[in-house]
Scaffold this active site. Structure first.
Site, PDB file in Angstrom:
ATOM      1  N   LYS A  81       0.833  -1.148   0.098  1.00 24.37           N
ATOM      2  CA  LYS A  81      -0.078   0.100  -0.116  1.00 24.37           C
ATOM      3  C   LYS A  81       0.854   1.234  -0.029  1.00 24.37           C
ATOM      4  O   LYS A  81       0.677   1.990  -0.844  1.00 24.37           O
ATOM      5  CB  LYS A  81      -0.867  -0.122   1.554  1.00 24.37           C
ATOM      6  CG  LYS A  81      -1.599   1.277   1.419  1.00 24.37           C
ATOM      7  CD  LYS A  81      -2.461   1.348   2.837  1.00 24.37           C
ATOM      8  CE  LYS A  81      -1.902   1.641   3.954  1.00 24.37           C
ATOM      9  NZ  LYS A  81      -1.426   2.890   4.169  1.00 24.37           N
ATOM     10  N   ASN A  82       1.968   1.334   0.776  1.00 19.84           N
ATOM     11  CA  ASN A  82       2.591   2.552   0.994  1.00 19.84           C
ATOM     12  C   ASN A  82       3.499   2.663  -0.046  1.00 19.84           C
ATOM     13  O   ASN A  82       4.310   3.742  -0.132  1.00 19.84           O
ATOM     14  CB  ASN A  82       3.114   2.628   2.440  1.00 19.84           C
ATOM     15  CG  ASN A  82       2.132   2.695   3.612  1.00 19.84           C
ATOM     16  OD1 ASN A  82       0.961   3.086   3.157  1.00 19.84           O
ATOM     17  ND2 ASN A  82       2.313   2.375   4.853  1.00 19.84           N
ATOM     18  N   CYS A 137      -5.624  11.805  12.391  1.00 23.87           N
ATOM     19  CA  CYS A 137      -6.378  10.651  12.653  1.00 23.87           C
ATOM     20  C   CYS A 137      -6.408  10.280  13.886  1.00 23.87           C
ATOM     21  O   CYS A 137      -5.388  11.067  14.587  1.00 23.87           O
ATOM     22  CB  CYS A 137      -6.109   9.562  11.534  1.00 23.87           C
ATOM     23  SG  CYS A 137      -4.306   9.045  11.647  1.00 23.87           S
ATOM     24  N   ARG A 174      -0.728  14.527  12.634  1.00 29.88           N
ATOM     25  CA  ARG A 174      -0.302  14.295  11.362  1.00 29.88           C
ATOM     26  C   ARG A 174      -0.102  15.698  10.739  1.00 29.88           C
ATOM     27  O   ARG A 174      -0.975  15.856   9.610  1.00 29.88           O
ATOM     28  CB  ARG A 174      -0.950  13.295  10.923  1.00 29.88           C
ATOM     29  CG  ARG A 174      -1.043  12.164  11.501  1.00 29.88           C
ATOM     30  CD  ARG A 174      -1.550  10.904  10.772  1.00 29.88           C
ATOM     31  NE  ARG A 174      -0.601  10.266   9.950  1.00 29.88           N
ATOM     32  CZ  ARG A 174      -0.810   9.228   9.235  1.00 29.88           C
ATOM     33  NH1 ARG A 174      -1.912   8.667   9.364  1.00 29.88           N
ATOM     34  NH2 ARG A 174       0.172   8.705   8.266  1.00 29.88           N
ATOM     35  N   ASP A 202       4.042   0.872  12.176  1.00 28.89           N
ATOM     36  CA  ASP A 202       3.116   0.084  11.468  1.00 28.89           C
ATOM     37  C   ASP A 202       2.918  -1.352  11.958  1.00 28.89           C
ATOM     38  O   ASP A 202       1.952  -1.989  11.723  1.00 28.89           O
ATOM     39  CB  ASP A 202       3.211   0.146  10.074  1.00 28.89           C
ATOM     40  CG  ASP A 202       3.033   1.605   9.481  1.00 28.89           C
ATOM     41  OD1 ASP A 202       3.275   1.749   8.303  1.00 28.89           O
ATOM     42  OD2 ASP A 202       2.568   2.532  10.507  1.00 28.89           O
ATOM     43  N   ARG A 259      -8.985  -0.680   4.227  1.00 33.24           N
ATOM     44  CA  ARG A 259      -7.878   0.475   3.647  1.00 33.24           C
ATOM     45  C   ARG A 259      -6.515  -0.187   3.210  1.00 33.24           C
ATOM     46  O   ARG A 259      -5.954   0.333   2.277  1.00 33.24           O
ATOM     47  CB  ARG A 259      -7.708   1.566   4.493  1.00 33.24           C
ATOM     48  CG  ARG A 259      -8.934   2.415   4.934  1.00 33.24           C
ATOM     49  CD  ARG A 259      -8.464   3.561   5.757  1.00 33.24           C
ATOM     50  NE  ARG A 259      -7.200   4.198   5.164  1.00 33.24           N
ATOM     51  CZ  ARG A 259      -6.429   4.605   6.009  1.00 33.24           C
ATOM     52  NH1 ARG A 259      -6.860   4.966   7.422  1.00 33.24           N
ATOM     53  NH2 ARG A 259      -5.385   5.506   5.441  1.00 33.24           N
TER      54      ARG A 259
HETATM   55  C1  EPZ Z   1       3.832   7.149   6.219  1.00 29.63           C
HETATM   56  O1  EPZ Z   1       2.998   8.056   6.939  1.00 29.63           O
HETATM   57  C2  EPZ Z   1       3.179   5.901   6.304  1.00 29.63           C
HETATM   58  N1  EPZ Z   1       2.036   5.912   5.339  1.00 29.63           N
HETATM   59  C3  EPZ Z   1       2.371   5.326   7.587  1.00 29.63           C
HETATM   60  O2  EPZ Z   1       1.702   4.178   7.319  1.00 29.63           O
HETATM   61  C4  EPZ Z   1       3.694   5.139   8.461  1.00 29.63           C
HETATM   62  O3  EPZ Z   1       2.957   4.947   9.744  1.00 29.63           O
HETATM   63  C5  EPZ Z   1       4.671   6.446   8.444  1.00 29.63           C
HETATM   64  O4  EPZ Z   1       4.955   6.896   7.036  1.00 29.63           O
HETATM   65  C6  EPZ Z   1       5.898   6.445   9.380  1.00 29.63           C
HETATM   66  O5  EPZ Z   1       6.752   5.308   8.629  1.00 29.63           O
HETATM   67  C7  EPZ Z   1       2.012   6.048   4.058  1.00 29.63           C
HETATM   68  O6  EPZ Z   1       3.079   5.998   3.474  1.00 29.63           O
HETATM   69  C8  EPZ Z   1       0.713   6.493   3.179  1.00 29.63           C
HETATM   70  P1  EPZ Z   1       5.672  10.480   8.533  1.00 29.63           P
HETATM   71  P2  EPZ Z   1       3.585   9.758   6.997  1.00 29.63           P
HETATM   72  O7  EPZ Z   1       5.492  11.903   7.744  1.00 29.63           O
HETATM   73  O8  EPZ Z   1       4.300   9.821   5.563  1.00 29.63           O
HETATM   74  C9  EPZ Z   1       5.237  13.755  11.945  1.00 29.63           C
HETATM   75  C10 EPZ Z   1      -0.146   2.893   7.721  1.00 29.63           C
HETATM   76  O9  EPZ Z   1      -0.659   2.250   8.713  1.00 29.63           O
HETATM   77  N2  EPZ Z   1       5.099  14.589  10.818  1.00 29.63           N
HETATM   78  O10 EPZ Z   1       6.948   9.558   8.462  1.00 29.63           O
HETATM   79  O11 EPZ Z   1       2.286  10.459   7.061  1.00 29.63           O
HETATM   80  C11 EPZ Z   1       4.131  12.931  11.951  1.00 29.63           C
HETATM   81  O12 EPZ Z   1       2.918  13.574  12.540  1.00 29.63           O
HETATM   82  C12 EPZ Z   1       0.481   4.212   7.655  1.00 29.63           C
HETATM   83  O13 EPZ Z   1       0.066   2.225   6.515  1.00 29.63           O
HETATM   84  C13 EPZ Z   1       5.149  16.100  11.006  1.00 29.63           C
HETATM   85  O14 EPZ Z   1       5.226  16.605  12.330  1.00 29.63           O
HETATM   86  O15 EPZ Z   1       4.625   9.442   8.022  1.00 29.63           O
HETATM   87  C14 EPZ Z   1       4.465  11.853  12.838  1.00 29.63           C
HETATM   88  O16 EPZ Z   1       4.487  11.698  14.068  1.00 29.63           O
HETATM   89  C15 EPZ Z   1       0.045   5.017   9.087  1.00 29.63           C
HETATM   90  N3  EPZ Z   1       5.000  17.013  10.151  1.00 29.63           N
HETATM   91  C16 EPZ Z   1       5.973  11.610  12.224  1.00 29.63           C
HETATM   92  O17 EPZ Z   1       6.270  12.772  11.725  1.00 29.63           O
HETATM   93  C17 EPZ Z   1       5.172  16.679   8.850  1.00 29.63           C
HETATM   94  O18 EPZ Z   1       5.136  17.295   7.918  1.00 29.63           O
HETATM   95  C18 EPZ Z   1       6.185  10.490  11.110  1.00 29.63           C
HETATM   96  O19 EPZ Z   1       5.373  10.936   9.856  1.00 29.63           O
HETATM   97  C19 EPZ Z   1       5.147  15.051   8.515  1.00 29.63           C
HETATM   98  C20 EPZ Z   1       5.079  14.219   9.650  1.00 29.63           C
END
Ligand code: EPZ
Length: 418
Positions: free
Chosen positions: A22-23, A116, A121, A304, A396
């Site tokens: 998915k990712n 969420c 996020r 995850d 999803r």
């Molecule tokens: C990706 O989400 C994945 N989703 C998530 O998988 C996964 O948990 C996550 O990466 C971490 O590995 C997809 O790829 C579609 P991040 P993403 O930006 O990109 C903070 C699943 O279950 N952050 O690495 O949104 C954020 O709040 C999903 O498949 C900011 O503060 O993750 C979090 O605490 C869930 N500001 C941390 O960084 C930003 O602008 C990691 O987020 C962006 C992120």
């Protein structure tokens, strides 16, 4: 709300196929906009998040058809458009359309993707990387708006955000000049996106490192690509065998990177090995506890898999502790596991687990995708019948989770409620 009914207690064992990631698929769907023609994706998972993203892309003139794991996209008639709340809020992957549309058209607009249950996020890092690439990005009530073709530049990420790294890559591949991304996320899905883009004519090096270098090209071309298997779905099905004393053979796992996940299964005493394009896990007689398991960006144990390991450790012998460092509130599974007799507590960013002999069936509710999968795991090993509500969350990211569990010997049914 649709729910899954499971009669637990069977040993789960068998030979099953692994779905596409998915990712990896979601950023590649965004990247297809940059190809300005036909893109064929094989091993594409037919899951709600993919369908939602294709629906959003259709509003921008992208035509698509997905049958039997083969997705055909035509982005030759794509046009810039504003993705409103009804489109942007549906799936997190939608935020990646910002980078793709900015990269192709020099303009993009999107409502805030929203938080969420696992955390706020925010998208501050996404906004930063697009500004680092010399675009004009404004944050308004209706959302985020980007103007201007990206120019090469130095993007520094203070946190290795997966999505922000992917947005930087998407905006930079057709930018004027060279872009260097420092502090990049190294998740396999980021590498997969880069491999796809290079097949379409991009010039990306440093793939899989914290330091990605991109030399902008004028345009990308049509291509076809086979999506790698989903490492988190793989970990989920391996956990099913580990928790139930069974053995699973998982096929279609060539190139699936299990770094950070294999180590956790070995820590609980499971025997796990790779044989060509197959992963095999054999459960131990008794699951061991893990004194401390920490989630962190790749190559550490992935967030995850946290909910699934919380469920597994709730039936391991001894005390375990999980420290969730990535998301601020990703322990929705804890209260539901307690209903099944688990001795697990959430204290801030920690889950404190004292393993019990057996869980018992209960009616429980998923609050997000991975807690839903974890509850299916727990219900499959619990004594008696369980109902897991919130099947829509699970759908999803999991293609036919019931069919897979049935192949492993579970007594499981879906009840769809419109
Ligand atoms: C990706 O989400 C994945 N989703 C998530 O998988 C996964 O948990 C996550 O990466 C971490 O590995 C997809 O790829 C579609 P991040 P993403 O930006 O990109 C903070 C699943 O279950 N952050 O690495 O949104 C954020 O709040 C999903 O498949 C900011 O503060 O993750 C979090 O605490 C869930 N500001 C941390 O960084 C930003 O602008 C990691 O987020 C962006 C992120």
């Amino acid at each position: 709300m649709s729910y899954i009914t499971i009669e637990g207690g069977n040993k789960l064992e068998g030979d099953i196929p692994l779905q596409g990631s998915k990712n990896a698929t979601l950023p590649i769907l965004a990247a297809s906009v940059l190809c300005n023609g036909t893109v064929i994706l094989k091993n594409c998972p037919d899951i709600t998040d993919v369908r939602e993203m294709l629906h959003a892309l259709s509003y921008a003139g992208v035509r698509s058809s997905l049958h039997d794991g083969i997705l055909e996209l035509d982005t030759s008639n794509a046009v810039p458009c504003y993705f409103g709340p009804e489109l942007a809020g549906k799936t997190r992957g939608g935020v990646l359309l910002l980078g793709a549309f900015t990269g192709r058209f020099g303009e993009a607009g999107m409502a805030y993707p929203g938080g969420c249950v696992i955390g706020a996020r925010p998208i501050d890092l996404h906004c930063k990387v697009l500004r680092d690439l010399h675009t004009t990005l404004t944050e308004e009530e209706e959302g985020v708006f980007v103007k201007g073709k990206p120019g090469g530049g130095h993007v520094f990420l203070s946190y290795p955000s997966v999505g922000a790294t992917e947005n930087a890559v998407l905006a930079a591949v057709c930018a004027g000049g060279r872009t260097v991304i420092s502090g990049a996320a190294m998740e396999p899905e980021v590498s997969e996106l880069c491999r796809f883009l290079n097949r379409a004519g991009a010039k990306i090096s440093g793939i899989g490192t914290r330091h990605i270098v991109i030399d902008g090209v004028r345009r990308l071309h049509e291509t076809e690509y086979t999506i790698t298997g989903d490492r988190i779905v793989a970990g989920t099905y391996l956990a099913a065998a580990a928790m139930s004393g069974g053995e699973v053979i998982l096929r279609k796992t060539r190139r699936v990177c299990m770094k950070g996940i294999f180590e956790s299964f070995r820590a609980v005493g499971a025997r796990i090995y790779r044989d060509c394009d197959t992963l095999v896990l054999k459960a131990p007689d008794t699951l061991h506890s893990i004194p401390e398991l920490v989630t962190a960006p790749f190559p550490a144990f992935p967030t995850d898999m946290q909910s699934q390991m919380t469920a597994l450790l709730s039936v391991a012998k001894g005390d375990s502790r999980i420290y969730e460092t990535v998301f601020e509130s990703r322990f929705g599974v804890v209260t539901e596991l307690q209903k099944m007799g688990a001795d697990v507590r959430n204290r801030g960013r920690f889950a404190l687990i004292h393993g019990v002999e057996k869980l018992h069936g209960a009616s429980v509710a998923a609050s997000d995708l991975r807690s839903g999968a974890a509850l299916v795991l727990a219900a499959a090993v619990a004594e008696g019948q369980s109902k897991v509500y919130g099947y829509d969350f699970i759908a999803r990211g999991y293609e036919d989770i019931c069919g897979i569990f049935r192949l492993l010997g579970a007594r499981i049914e879906i009840t769809e409620e419109k």
